[in-house]
Design an enzyme around this catalytic site. Structure first.
Site: not given
Ligand code: ICS
Length: 524
Positions: A52, A55, A86, A187
């Site tokens: 979500c 998150a 995480r 993000h």
């Molecule tokens: Fe970027 Mo899980 Fe990506 Fe994002 Fe990052 Fe992680 Fe995954 Fe999540 C990631 S690199 S592993 S898009 S591929 S550390 S889903 S920031 S937490 S939101």
């Protein structure tokens, strides 16, 4: 073969749903780059891998910063399930330095707060946090019910800042879980607030090194940032700020004193990269530190950018030194890994980045996709102008980023950038996306559903499948090993040269053990 897969899954869905899903299942062609449907709402009833908006904001972007107290305003479950899962690590430089990573702060909203409002409870939580920890900064994160009942977290933050004579930086995030399509919206919301409340607050220039860089979109999962910090140090490069692996509030406040931003995870942080360039004149380039060859390439880009012979020599020296061990480790496992196949369905960047590591092992990625990537993450940034702005995107605050007349400084001329672009493929303001790097005929699927995942395994039997905890045991019960690429299971680091060696060994072990043959898949 691909047609068979698409027809079979699409047929199983209700007609309308099938038509929609078909647009997210693409037969890749790196030369023409077909259009994919991405960043749209998951159809209700489909089991998605996605998370979500809360998150993406609280967990992903702000989570790894150790000296801010992040208060989840909401029911306890939201805070609890985003607590340390995480595996983003941190390392305070002294024992006295603040580190709140191991705590979980929440207002623990109850029914009565939903009925009568939760703002008073939030104020009380902030007071308690100040009394107990006296932090430099506090972030307040809205969960779904907060948006539904209308608590104003921004106003509460302002009032509480006044209560402490503006000595503590307190700010809120409108990152209710439902606000966007996925964690990707979170993000963006986080990036906006970083810009509004932290970036540019402190002009102190720390460190003596000549070459000053930011690393954007690296989150220190399993200690990745530690490995990269060590490499930069060896090369004599000053890492001003990482967004946000192993970071502190000061790093963000001083990020504008760097001379180059490197973007690793384009999806989560491209907004900050652009803001730093618009406001302060810091150019950004795309890099990848997942894979030994990719790491060497990224370091060479930095050296070329700073146009310094001494730095270039140092970087080559470090690469040569590290590569000796990498090559040895690779040779040792290649007989176990070469010729195998993988499938990667993760997040918004790793499904792309990790293909480099797999190819170093001779493992071909035959299917891949993001949970929440946008079309530019698949097709490259050149499609940005053609992406339609829909209601879900409008849900996120648009902020105006302007040139900081006093502190803007041109770091490099446009002519010089063009010259470097031709010489070493600098990737200035550019991300080519996942499709260009995958083979013709590879399967690309956005927001893979659980049903589609089952079908992929049944039809193609990959030697390894990469996803997260929700998928792990289901897939392994089908006799296929699953490597978690979110938290690395309990492994890592996997970034840089040392990380590559760890990855080689872990993957070789997983694909070569005979246990998988003992398991009987449900259709067998
Ligand atoms: Fe970027 Mo899980 Fe990506 Fe994002 Fe990052 Fe992680 Fe995954 Fe999540 C990631 S690199 S592993 S898009 S591929 S550390 S889903 S920031 S937490 S939101």
């Amino acid at each position: 073969d691909l047609e068979k897969f698409r027809d079979e899954v699409v047929e199983k869905y209700p007609k309308k749903v099938g038509r929609k899903r078909a647009k997210a299942i693409i037969n890749n062609d790196p030369d023409t780059i077909p259009q994919i449907q991405a960043n749209i709402r998951t159809i209700p009833g489909i089991i998605t891998q996605r998370g979500c908006t809360y998150a993406g904001c609280k967990g992903v972007v702000l989570g790894p910063t150790r000296d801010i107290i992040n208060i989840t305003h909401g029911p306890i479950g939201c805070g609890y399930y985003s607590w340390l899962t995480r595996r983003n690590q941190t390392k305070p430089e002294t024992e006295a330095e603040a580190n709140f990573i191991s705590y979980c702060f929440s207002t623990d909203m109850q029914d009565s707060n939903i009925v009568f409002g939760g703002e008073d409870k939030l104020k009380q939580a902030i007071r308690e946090a100040v009394e107990l920890f006296n932090p430099k900064a506090i972030g307040v994160f809205s969960t779904c019910p907060v948006g539904l009942i209308g608590d104003d977290v921004h106003n509460v933050a302002k009032q509480m800042m006044a209560e402490y004579d503006n000595k503590i930086n307190i700010f809120g995030f409108s990152c209710e879980g439902y606000r966007g399509v996925s964690q990707s919206a979170g993000h963006h919301i986080a990036n906006n607030q970083l810009y509004k409340h932290l970036i540019g607050n402190d002009d102190t220039v720390n460190g003596a090194a000549k070459y000053r860089i930011n690393l954007l979109g690296e989150y220190n999962i399993g200690g990745d940032s530690f490995v990269l910090e060590e490499i930069f140090k060896k090369c004599g490069i000053e890492l001003v700020a990482t967004f946000s692996g192993n970071s502190t509030i000061s790093h963000f406040e001083q990020a504008h004193t760097a001379d180059l931003s490197m973007v690793m995870c384009h999806r989560s942080i491209n907004y900050v990269a652009e803001m730093l360039e618009t406001s302060f004149g810091i150019p950004w380039i795309k890099v990848n530190f997942i894979g030994a060859d990719a790491t060497a390439k990224a370091l060479r880009k930095v050296a070329a950018y700073f146009e310094d012979e001494e730095l270039k020599a140092k970087v080559e020296e470090v690469i040569a030194e590290e590569m000796a061990a990498v090559d040895m480790a690779r040779e040792a496992v290649l007989p176990k890994t070469n010729g195998k196949t993988s499938m990667l369905f993760v997040g918004g960047s790793r499904a792309h980045h990790y293909q480099e590591l797999f190819s170093e092992l001779g493992i071909k990625t035959i299917a891949a996709g993001y949970e929440f990537g946008h079309r530019d993450d698949y097709e490259g940034r050149r499609v940005l102008p053609s992406i339609q702005v829909d209601a879900d995107t409008r849900n996120i605050e648009e902020i105006t980023v302007t040139k900081d007349e006093k502190r803007f400084k041109e770091r490099i001329t446009k002519e010089k950038i063009e010259e470097l672009e031709k010489a070493i493929d600098l990737e200035y303001n550019e991300y080519g996306g996942l499709m260009a790097d995958m083979e013709k005929g590879a399967l690309i699927i956005d927001d893979l559903s659980h049903y589609e995942m089952d079908k992929l395994i049944e039809l193609y039997h990959p030697d390894i499948f990469c996803a997260g905890i929700k998928e792990k045991y289901v897939v392994q019960k089908m006799g296929v090993p699953l490597k978690q690429l979110h938290n690395y299971d309990s492994g890592g680091p996997y970034a840089g040269f040392k990380g590559a060696i760890n990855f080689y060994n872990d993957i070789a072990m997983m694909v070569s053990t005979s246990i998988w043959k003992e398991l009987k898949a449900p259709w067998e």
